[in-house]
Design a protein around this motif. Structure first.
Motif, short mmCIF file in Angstrom:
data_model
loop_
_atom_site.label_atom_id
_atom_site.label_comp_id
_atom_site.label_asym_id
_atom_site.label_seq_id
_atom_site.Cartn_x
_atom_site.Cartn_y
_atom_site.Cartn_z
N VAL A 14 21.97 21.90 -21.29
CA VAL A 14 21.19 21.30 -20.24
C VAL A 14 20.64 22.24 -18.91
O VAL A 14 21.27 23.05 -18.36
CB VAL A 14 21.95 19.82 -19.61
N LEU A 15 19.27 22.04 -18.81
CA LEU A 15 18.64 22.80 -17.53
C LEU A 15 18.64 21.91 -16.40
O LEU A 15 18.10 20.56 -16.69
CB LEU A 15 17.31 23.10 -17.89
N THR A 16 19.13 22.31 -15.38
CA THR A 16 19.14 20.95 -14.25
C THR A 16 18.50 21.68 -13.04
O THR A 16 17.85 22.82 -13.13
CB THR A 16 20.62 21.26 -13.68
N ASP A 17 18.14 20.84 -12.25
CA ASP A 17 17.14 21.24 -10.95
C ASP A 17 18.05 22.25 -10.26
O ASP A 17 17.11 23.12 -9.63
CB ASP A 17 16.87 20.10 -10.00
N ARG A 18 19.18 22.39 -9.98
CA ARG A 18 19.93 23.35 -9.48
C ARG A 18 19.85 24.66 -10.28
O ARG A 18 19.39 25.77 -9.65
CB ARG A 18 21.38 23.06 -9.22
N LEU A 19 19.56 24.82 -11.39
CA LEU A 19 19.54 26.07 -12.11
C LEU A 19 18.15 26.32 -12.02
O LEU A 19 17.76 27.75 -11.76
CB LEU A 19 19.79 25.87 -13.73
N LEU A 20 17.07 25.43 -11.94
CA LEU A 20 15.87 25.74 -11.87
C LEU A 20 15.53 26.38 -10.10
O LEU A 20 14.79 27.55 -10.42
CB LEU A 20 14.85 24.75 -12.08
N ARG A 21 16.03 25.83 -9.38
CA ARG A 21 15.90 26.33 -8.03
C ARG A 21 16.69 27.74 -7.91
O ARG A 21 16.02 28.72 -7.36
CB ARG A 21 17.00 25.59 -7.01
N SER A 22 17.76 27.93 -8.58
CA SER A 22 18.51 29.30 -8.57
C SER A 22 17.40 30.33 -9.11
O SER A 22 17.41 31.42 -8.78
CB SER A 22 19.89 29.30 -9.12
N TRP A 23 16.95 30.16 -10.20
CA TRP A 23 16.10 31.03 -11.08
C TRP A 23 14.93 31.19 -10.35
O TRP A 23 14.69 32.35 -10.47
CB TRP A 23 15.71 30.05 -12.42
N VAL A 24 14.33 30.43 -9.77
CA VAL A 24 13.13 30.79 -8.83
C VAL A 24 13.34 31.90 -7.70
O VAL A 24 12.72 32.69 -7.56
CB VAL A 24 12.44 29.69 -8.32
N ARG A 25 14.66 31.68 -7.21
CA ARG A 25 15.04 32.61 -6.32
C ARG A 25 15.44 33.96 -6.85
O ARG A 25 15.26 34.98 -6.34
CB ARG A 25 16.06 32.04 -5.69
N CYS A 26 15.98 33.86 -7.99
CA CYS A 26 16.58 35.16 -8.65
C CYS A 26 16.92 34.70 -9.90
O CYS A 26 17.85 33.84 -10.14
CB CYS A 26 17.94 35.77 -7.62
N ARG A 27 16.50 35.45 -11.11
CA ARG A 27 16.81 35.24 -12.38
C ARG A 27 18.31 35.27 -12.67
O ARG A 27 18.75 34.81 -13.39
CB ARG A 27 16.07 36.11 -13.32
N ARG A 28 18.84 36.27 -12.06
CA ARG A 28 20.46 36.66 -12.39
C ARG A 28 21.23 35.79 -11.75
O ARG A 28 22.04 35.53 -12.48
CB ARG A 28 20.60 38.07 -11.52
N ARG A 29 20.65 35.20 -10.78
CA ARG A 29 21.43 34.30 -9.97
C ARG A 29 21.79 32.96 -10.91
O ARG A 29 22.67 32.44 -10.93
CB ARG A 29 20.91 33.84 -8.62
N ALA A 30 20.65 32.24 -11.52
CA ALA A 30 20.77 31.36 -12.40
C ALA A 30 21.65 31.78 -13.74
O ALA A 30 22.30 30.89 -13.92
CB ALA A 30 19.18 30.83 -12.91
N TRP A 31 21.63 32.96 -14.16
CA TRP A 31 22.41 33.28 -15.18
C TRP A 31 23.81 33.21 -14.84
O TRP A 31 24.72 32.71 -15.65
CB TRP A 31 22.23 34.47 -15.71
N LEU A 32 24.10 33.66 -13.62
CA LEU A 32 25.59 33.67 -13.12
C LEU A 32 25.96 32.08 -12.80
O LEU A 32 27.22 32.00 -12.95
CB LEU A 32 25.56 34.53 -11.59
N ASP A 33 25.15 31.51 -12.20
CA ASP A 33 25.46 29.91 -12.24
C ASP A 33 26.12 29.38 -13.65
O ASP A 33 26.92 28.52 -13.50
CB ASP A 33 24.45 29.30 -11.71
N ARG A 34 25.32 29.73 -14.63
CA ARG A 34 25.76 29.19 -15.67
C ARG A 34 26.93 29.78 -16.46
O ARG A 34 27.87 29.16 -17.11
CB ARG A 34 24.59 29.17 -16.94
N HIS A 35 27.10 31.37 -16.57
CA HIS A 35 27.90 31.99 -17.16
C HIS A 35 28.77 32.79 -16.40
O HIS A 35 29.96 33.46 -16.94
CB HIS A 35 27.42 32.96 -18.01
N GLY A 36 28.72 32.83 -15.07
CA GLY A 36 29.40 33.98 -14.45
C GLY A 36 31.05 33.00 -14.21
O GLY A 36 31.22 32.04 -14.31
#
Length: 514
Positions: A14-36
């Motif tokens: 699922v793509l969430t609003d939190r993941l979208l917010r992280s991704w706009v700030r930093c693509r790596r951050r969104a990946w780490l939010d999901r897989h880190g």
């Protein structure tokens, strides 16, 4: 292995609003939010401060307590929180969002004669891409959920200075941007490895994954690890084939200056300094800078003592709420105290709490009285914040030009002197990095200015405001603020003590000015 978004299915991520917010700030951050790895994620006070700002803005917009969830929407509550929205995006991507606040509007929906629009609390001075895309996602999913159009979202900001309201149209152009972003987000999340580090890592201090990325940057010799290199300069160096700290250290400074001169004279001038800084960091050994001759701190040669000065501030409220001074006296043998060890207090600490309801005239009287007790003592601080704030305060309180000149002559910016006289093997010349290099440790682990500000706001909220607490009644949070402020001054002294030791090693000769 992350899943391929092209094969979206009921079991796909699922793509969430939190993941979208992280991704706009930093693509790596969104990946780490999901897989880190969760254990590598650090708690950050910045998120708590943002939520505090959001709460205050929402309370200014809707003083009454909002309703919760679907039932509140059916009842037509003026404000609603806690509503979960779900839907599908481009190529069947599964979407989910939890809007921070919904505000009732008088347009029909499946709930009756009313419907809702999403509300976002903005930090900063203007709307960003992050704000626009988040509101667009909320609006799209809310439109599906309430079966009624959501043509606009509302952005609010600045509860302490009068609430600002701004309507944002959620039209087709913004929806196309949202679709494109969601597809790119899904592709990034499907990667087996995280996206590369961002070019400009200066803002990474706000991120909960900063520790993990710092280790990667250090291992890679990322150019952002060189003090003085931000995103723009890194791009210019990459164009020249310089991709790492080691390659920059090996570069010819004169050739690099000529290569960068085509972009600006400023880049030409800074090139030799960047090469020198990279070499110092590569070798791990400090060296004197060609910009500063003589001792770094000549004011201390005959001074009987010093005052170490540090301010804690709430920048959003434009409130310098704590002025802390450590009084440090020279020994009878003429020697200065050594650098403080872990948990060691040097001198006497005087916190001056500046409650706005008491007015700054009282603060100025207390500060000027304390400074007048030690007229021959330099006032040492790290960075320009303290000198700018103190001189402006003196001017507002009617100090004469002569008084302000005397005060200005006593103020010594340790950070400025350090940069003028030395190159250090650190990736930042901030107090935390430099004092940490000298072995100084803050007595409260993991505390920074943001957490200190959070404690302050929590204390103010719980203290009841105008009543000034006695020393005995000071709460635990206030004591922690004082301890952090005192530690900052002691960290400044750790840097000063190192500079004094280096000055003592200078060959005899005319004393240079700072």
């Amino acid at each position: 292995m992350p899943q391929n978004p092209d094969a979206a299915s009921p079991g796909s991520p699922v793509l969430t609003d939190r993941l979208l917010r992280s991704w706009v700030r930093c693509r790596r951050r969104a990946w780490l939010d999901r897989h880190g790895a969760p254990q590598e994620r650090q708690w950050s006070a910045h998120r708590a401060l943002a939520l505090d700002d959001q709460l205050r803005s929402f309370q200014s917009l809707l003083p009454q307590r909002p309703g919760h969830g679907e039932a509140a929407c059916r009842d037509g509550a003026p404000g609603v929180v806690g509503l979960r929205l779900a839907g599908t995006g481009p190529r069947g991507l599964r979407l989910e969002a939890h809007p921070s606040l919904l505000e009732r509007v008088e347009e029909p929906s499946r709930w009756g004669a009313h419907s809702y629009r999403p509300v976002l609390a903005r930090q900063g001075r203007r709307l960003t891409r992050e704000h626009r895309l988040q509101l667009a996602l909320w609006g799209r999913l809310l439109e599906e959920h309430q079966r009624a159009p959501v043509p606009h979202g509302l952005v609010v900001a600045g509860a302490d200075r009068g609430l600002e309201r701004e309507r944002l149209a959620l039209g087709s152009s913004l929806q196309r941007q949202l679709d494109e972003s969601l597809e790119r987000l899904a592709l990034d999340l499907a990667r087996s490895e995280p996206p590369p580090l961002v070019s400009d890592r200066k803002k990474c201090t706000l991120c909960s994954w900063r520790g993990a990325c710092d280790r990667v940057a250090a291992a890679e010799g990322h150019l952002s690890e060189v003090s003085g290199i931000g995103g723009k300069r890194r791009e210019l160096l990459l164009e020249l084939g310089i991709t790492s700290l080691d390659q920059l250290a090996a570069a010819d400074p004169d050739r690099l200056a000529e290569d960068l001169a085509v972009h600006s004279e400023q880049h030409r001038e800074v090139a030799p300094k960047l090469v020198a800084q990279a070499r110092v960091q590569q070798q791990g050994t400090p060296r004197r800078s060609g910009d500063g001759a003589g001792p770094a701190l000549p004011e201390l040669a005959a001074a009987p003592g010093v005052l170490l000065y540090d301010i804690e501030s709430d920048p959003d409220a434009r409130d310098d709420f704590l002025h802390g001074l450590v009084r440090l006296e020279r020994g009878a043998d003429g020697l200065w105290p050594g650098a403080p060890g872990p948990g060691e207090d040097l001198g006497s600490y005087q916190p001056l709490l500046a409650l706005q309801e008491h007015g700054e005239a009282l603060l100025w009287r207390r500060l000027s009285t304390l400074l007048a007790r030690y007229p021959d003592w330099p006032v040492l601080h790290y960075g320009e914040t303290e000198s700018v704030a103190l001189l402006r305060l003196a001017e507002r309180q009617g100090a004469s030009e002569r008084e302000r000149e005397r005060l200005r002559a006593r103020l010594v910016d340790v950070h400025q002197r350090l940069r003028r006289h030395w190159l250090l093997p650190v990736n930042s010349y901030g107090l935390k990095a430099v004092a940490g290099w000298r072995g100084f440790t803050w007595s409260q682990k993991g505390v920074d200015g943001a957490r200190c500000l959070l404690w302050w706001r929590q204390w103010r909220k719980g203290s009841g405001g105008p009543r000034r607490p006695s020393r005995r009644a000071l709460g635990r949070k206030l004591q922690r603020i004082f301890r952090y402020n005192q530690d900052d001054s002691l960290a400044t002294w750790a840097v000063v003590r190192w500079l004094l030791d280096q000055d003592a090693a200078l060959p005899p000769g005319p004393s240079g000015g700072g």
